[in-house]
Design an enzyme around this catalytic site. Structure first.
Site, PDB file in Angstrom:
ATOM      1  N   LYS A  73       0.833  -1.220   0.000  1.00  0.00           N
ATOM      2  CA  LYS A  73       0.000   0.000   0.000  1.00  0.00           C
ATOM      3  C   LYS A  73       0.862   1.263   0.000  1.00  0.00           C
ATOM      4  O   LYS A  73       0.392   2.348  -0.362  1.00  0.00           O
ATOM      5  CB  LYS A  73      -0.951  -0.008   1.198  1.00  0.00           C
ATOM      6  CG  LYS A  73      -2.102  -1.014   1.055  1.00  0.00           C
ATOM      7  CD  LYS A  73      -3.395  -0.367   0.598  1.00  0.00           C
ATOM      8  CE  LYS A  73      -4.374  -1.363   0.036  1.00  0.00           C
ATOM      9  NZ  LYS A  73      -5.572  -0.775  -0.534  1.00  0.00           N
ATOM     10  N   ASP A 121      -7.682   0.397   7.429  1.00  0.00           N
ATOM     11  CA  ASP A 121      -7.473  -0.650   8.428  1.00  0.00           C
ATOM     12  C   ASP A 121      -6.020  -0.651   8.860  1.00  0.00           C
ATOM     13  O   ASP A 121      -5.605  -1.523   9.619  1.00  0.00           O
ATOM     14  CB  ASP A 121      -7.841  -2.015   7.829  1.00  0.00           C
ATOM     15  CG  ASP A 121      -9.339  -2.236   7.815  1.00  0.00           C
ATOM     16  OD1 ASP A 121      -9.957  -2.068   8.864  1.00  0.00           O
ATOM     17  OD2 ASP A 121      -9.888  -2.556   6.749  1.00  0.00           O
TER      18      ASP A 121
HETATM   19  C1  LIG Z   1      -1.975  -6.239   3.068  1.00  0.00           C
HETATM   20  C2  LIG Z   1      -3.156  -5.970   2.208  1.00  0.00           C
HETATM   21  N1  LIG Z   1      -3.413  -6.814   1.203  1.00  0.00           N
HETATM   22  C3  LIG Z   1      -4.465  -6.621   0.381  1.00  0.00           C
HETATM   23  C4  LIG Z   1      -5.323  -5.532   0.563  1.00  0.00           C
HETATM   24  C5  LIG Z   1      -6.502  -5.360  -0.354  1.00  0.00           C
HETATM   25  O1  LIG Z   1      -6.402  -4.222  -1.140  1.00  0.00           O
HETATM   26  P1  LIG Z   1      -7.704  -3.495  -1.749  1.00  0.00           P
HETATM   27  O2  LIG Z   1      -8.544  -3.060  -0.597  1.00  0.00           O
HETATM   28  O3  LIG Z   1      -7.126  -2.377  -2.530  1.00  0.00           O
HETATM   29  O4  LIG Z   1      -8.409  -4.507  -2.593  1.00  0.00           O
HETATM   30  C6  LIG Z   1      -5.075  -4.633   1.605  1.00  0.00           C
HETATM   31  C7  LIG Z   1      -5.957  -3.478   1.835  1.00  0.00           C
HETATM   32  O5  LIG Z   1      -5.776  -2.687   2.726  1.00  0.00           O
HETATM   33  C8  LIG Z   1      -3.961  -4.846   2.442  1.00  0.00           C
HETATM   34  O6  LIG Z   1      -3.686  -4.009   3.442  1.00  0.00           O
END
Ligand SMILES: Cc1ncc(COP(=O)(O)O)c(C=O)c1O
Length: 396
Positions: A73, A121
């Site tokens: 992210k 989150d």
């Molecule tokens: C570690 C991690 N993987 C996957 C995701 C999923 O991403 P998205 O909400 O853009 O689909 C998030 C979202 O915060 C994340 O923090």
């Protein structure tokens, strides 16, 4: 190798899937790869797992070291903060400062009067707060009631003002947007809604840097740079921005990989969208131990891409997260030991299930080359220790 954990998974082949598309993302690539501290994250081969599942190869992109923020992210929110500040400064002065100039405080009068804000989150908010601290603006970050204290502390350490709300992630999104309108803050969200699309699109462009790195790191392609594209990608989704970035990036390839979007059973808004044929909400109650995936509503702009480009959708139970984190930690899948956070392993869990229960519909076989994105490291070491049974200590 430890016995593989077999959990029941659901899958759904996308009836609207289109085999061809297009792809271009040069701006984010040129920008982000020039940032101080940039390094491609490692792609780790998991040969023991590939042998066990009887597929050609499995590759895990380990995002734990991304810009020192612990997750992929880092690429999206900070990039969108930069682009928004550049646009604002251009509109006021006619100049467009580079990231380097902004870090050197080229326009402090303008940037210090801007406050960016988002709901998170943990990981997306960290990226936005990091962008704000580098480029000289303020950040107010909204977290859900159950966001862990360590993730809150990581936001505060980047000088963000943190607002813990009484509700879940989707309530935090609504509260953040409402407060932003009253307080003249700029929302830098990874999810989109009616009339709010451009900034989330820029966030997604940042994620595509990770996809491009993986493509260049895959073995067997024509150098330089570039490997052979994978045949399958299992990618976890929360609001869907990440899988949309992956679909968007890989859909321009002549042989488009099959992208399988994976969510926790308890927070499956993309699976619900696939069933409904439109961006939808997950059935209540929405809950998953995988905090980054614990989202109740699909992002409409992400859904527009997934609708045609995701090959299938899967859900996996929460119990599979801890099992997969342990398998990666003990190194028994054939690569080196890997520290993976609870939201990083949904793709791996789905692959293990699919290789047993959905080989034919997903087209998995001995020639398949599978790419997984391990999207975070131990972003909360205490939660990691509880789930894995040992502290996140790096062993080579
Ligand atoms: C570690 C991690 N993987 C996957 C995701 C999923 O991403 P998205 O909400 O853009 O689909 C998030 C979202 O915060 C994340 O923090």
């Amino acid at each position: 190798m430890s016995p593989l954990p077999l959990h029941s998974a659901r899958w759904l082949i996308n009836p609207r899937y289109k085999p061809a598309g297009n792809s271009s993302n040069d701006d984010a690539w040129d920008e982000i790869t020039s940032w101080p501290g940039y390094a491609a994250t490692p792609l780790v081969a998991l040969p023991e797992l590939a042998r066990d599942l009887d597929v050609g190869g499995i590759f895990y992109k380990d995002e734990g070291g991304r810009f020192g923020l612990g997750s992929f992210k880092a690429l999206g929110g900070a990039y969108a903060v930069l682009r928004m500040l550049q646009r604002t400064i251009t509109a006021q002065t006619g100049e467009t400062p580079s990231a380097t100039q902004l870090r050197a405080k080229s326009h402090p009068g303008i940037t210090s009067s801007i406050t960016v804000t988002t709901a998170t989150d943990g990981n997306h908010g960290r990226s936005v707060a990091w962008g704000a601290s580098q480029f000289g603006c303020r950040a107010v970050i909204y977290i859900p009631a159950d966001c862990s204290p360590a993730r809150e502390a990581a936001l505060a350490a980047l000088n963000a003002e943190v607002v813990r709300i009484d509700g879940g992630y989707d309530d935090a999104v609504a509260r953040c947007a409402g407060d932003a309108a009253e307080n003249r803050r700029t929302v830098i969200s990874d999810t989109s809604w009616d009339g709010y699309r451009d900034i989330p699109r820029e966030v997604t462009q940042g994620y595509r840097v990770m996809a491009e790195e993986a493509l260049r790191q895959m073995p067997g392609g024509a150098p330089p740079p570039g490997g052979a594209p994978p045949s399958h990608i299992f990618i976890q989704g929360g609001v869907g921005a990440l899988p949309a970035a992956i679909c968007g990036h890989f859909s321009g390839l002549p042989a488009k990989p099959r992208v399988i979007v994976v969510e926790p059973e308890g927070a499956a808004c993309l699976y619900a969208s696939a069933k409904a044929g439109t961006a939808s909400a997950a059935p209540d109650p929405v809950y998953s131990v995988m905090a980054g995936l614990n989202c109740g509503s699909a992002s409409p702009i992400a859904w527009e891409i997934l609708d045609r480009n995701a090959f299938a959708f899967m859900t996996i139970p929460d119990e599979s997260a801890g099992d997969c984190m342990k398998l990666l930690a003990d190194g028994s899948l054939g690569g080196r030991p890997i520290i993976a956070g609870e939201s990083a392993v949904a793709g791996l869990a789905a692959l293990i299930s699919a290789a047993h229960g959905a080989r034919t519909p997903l087209g998995l076989g001995p020639d398949s080359q599978i790419l997984l994105f391990g999207t975070e490291g131990a972003t909360d070491p205490e939660i990691y220790a509880k789930m894995v049974g040992s502290l996140p200590i790096k062993r080579e």
